[in-house]
Design an enzyme around this catalytic site. Structure first.
Site, PDB file in Angstrom:
ATOM      1  N   ASP A   1      16.718 -41.082  52.825  1.00  0.00           N
ATOM      2  CA  ASP A   1      17.157 -39.959  53.660  1.00  0.00           C
ATOM      3  C   ASP A   1      18.678 -39.951  53.836  1.00  0.00           C
ATOM      4  O   ASP A   1      19.246 -38.948  54.243  1.00  0.00           O
ATOM      5  CB  ASP A   1      16.513 -40.067  55.065  1.00  0.00           C
ATOM      6  CG  ASP A   1      15.286 -39.173  55.204  1.00  0.00           C
ATOM      7  OD1 ASP A   1      15.188 -38.166  54.473  1.00  0.00           O
ATOM      8  OD2 ASP A   1      14.436 -39.475  56.059  1.00  0.00           O
TER       9      ASP A   1
ATOM     10  N   LYS B   1       5.794 -33.710  50.826  1.00  0.00           N
ATOM     11  CA  LYS B   1       6.646 -34.696  50.137  1.00  0.00           C
ATOM     12  C   LYS B   1       5.790 -35.549  49.189  1.00  0.00           C
ATOM     13  O   LYS B   1       6.171 -35.799  48.048  1.00  0.00           O
ATOM     14  CB  LYS B   1       7.367 -35.588  51.166  1.00  0.00           C
ATOM     15  CG  LYS B   1       8.489 -34.852  51.887  1.00  0.00           C
ATOM     16  CD  LYS B   1       9.035 -35.636  53.080  1.00  0.00           C
ATOM     17  CE  LYS B   1      10.035 -34.776  53.853  1.00  0.00           C
ATOM     18  NZ  LYS B   1      10.513 -35.416  55.086  1.00  0.00           N
TER      19      LYS B   1
ATOM     20  N   GLN C   1       9.367 -40.509  58.845  1.00  0.00           N
ATOM     21  CA  GLN C   1       9.408 -39.104  59.255  1.00  0.00           C
ATOM     22  C   GLN C   1       9.844 -38.984  60.712  1.00  0.00           C
ATOM     23  O   GLN C   1       9.268 -39.619  61.583  1.00  0.00           O
ATOM     24  CB  GLN C   1       8.017 -38.476  59.034  1.00  0.00           C
ATOM     25  CG  GLN C   1       7.970 -36.990  59.313  1.00  0.00           C
ATOM     26  CD  GLN C   1       8.828 -36.167  58.346  1.00  0.00           C
ATOM     27  OE1 GLN C   1       8.803 -36.370  57.136  1.00  0.00           O
ATOM     28  NE2 GLN C   1       9.592 -35.243  58.889  1.00  0.00           N
TER      29      GLN C   1
END
Ligand code: NDP
Length: 287
Positions: free
Chosen positions: A120, A53, A97
């Protein structure tokens, strides 16, 4: 003949467009989109995801700030960091994460991220917005899957979409996006009866299960478009492989088109994370 839906190529095009947008934001508004990436613990798969990422962010000119915390970090300490990042107006997106170590409650962490910075798309406010057909921050994997479907099929109105999997991060938001695109949507899961027969009704079949090659060739309606979200690590013939939830070989000659694993939905997920970060940066700017 079954076409391969090349998510890698589509994601590369999307990233090129994002790089141009980022350059324009810097030149015209003096703003560099910035994402804070928080990794707690040493999970090897998570480390790879975070590294990828951050590398993709750099390619399009997005600044990333990595926060690595030890596996024994307390929930309180993580929430404190999130409060600091929420209040920092040079940070536009926050990604924690997952999965998190057992002592930390994932829901409490997701709730603590400012919805405007929740790139997200997992925060209750963003999930709720999607449920009432408003798009704010949309989860990256379903968003990328929808982009691939619309690119291939154009208008999805009236098509029967079957989504196998009902997780909050993939299955449910995927179903909501397809409903918003006027599909007739069926959501299947582990309690669904005669899953093969349900799948065979699908013009669009989305597999988000986490079971290697579960979906067989004869579960697919001839001419269907198949999106395989699954990423399963298996060992076969003494080799480590990544395979999807659909038996890719068996789908050949039955499906009209299918995403490969790897190279299908995976690259779109990262590209959509960058897309959401740029959107968050634009939303944070005064008009
Ligand atoms: P979850 O484990 O959270 O959800 C799996 C879903 O599949 C559940 O709804 C479960 O049903 C259903 N399911 C499990 N077994 C069966 C079965 N035998 N028949 C029918 N349904 C079943 O997984 P995620 O949604 O997080 O991820 C799904 C897959 O997608 C994984 O392989 C994951 O690695 C991959 N993934 C890929 C991404 C990408 O970028 N390409 C991003 C995110 C995930 P129930 O609810 O009844 O338990």
């Amino acid at each position: 003949m079954t076409d391969k839906i090349d998510g890698k190529a589509f994601a590369a095009q999307l990233c090129e467009r994002l790089a141009q947008e980022v350059a324009a934001l810097k030149a015209e508004r003096g703003v560099t989109p910035c994402i804070a990436v928080v990794l707690v613990g040493e999970d090897p798969a998570s480390q790879v995801y975070v590294r990828n990422k951050i590398a993709r962010c750099a390619e399009v000119g997005i600044e990333s700030r990595e926060h690595r915390l030890t596996a024994d970090t307390s929930q309180e300490a993580l929430l404190e960091l999130l409060a600091t990042l929420n209040g920092d107006n040079t940070v536009h997106g926050i990604l924690v994460q997952l999965p998190l170590p057992a002592q930390i409650d994932e829901t409490a962490v997701i709730d603590a991220i400012s919805p405007a910075k929740d790139v997200d798309g997992f925060h209750l406010q963003n999930a709720g917005a999607l449920a009432v057909n408003q798009r704010r921050m949309v989860p990256c994997t379903p968003l990328g899957s929808l982009m691939l479907l619309e690119d291939r099929l154009g208008d999805l109105s009236g098509l029967h979409a079957v989504v196998v999997g009902r997780s909050n991060i993939v299955g449910k938001p995927m179903a909501q996006l397809l409903l918003g695109a006027n599909c007739t949507v069926t959501i299947a899961h582990s309690r669904t009866r005669d899953l093969a027969a349900v799948c065979r009704q699908a013009d669009i079949l989305v597999a988000a299960v986490g079971r290697p090659r579960m979906i067989q060739g004869d579960w697919i309606k001839p001419g269907a478009t198949v999106i395989d979200v699954g990423i399963n690590r298996i060992e076969e013939d003494g080799k480590k492989r990544l395979v999807g939830d659909v038996d890719y070989a068996a789908a050949q000659g039955v499906a009209a088109a299918i995403t490969p694993v790897p190279g299908g939905v995976g690259p779109m997920t990262i590209a959509c994370l960058l897309h959401n970060t740029v959107t968050a940066a634009k939303n944070a700017m005064p008009a």
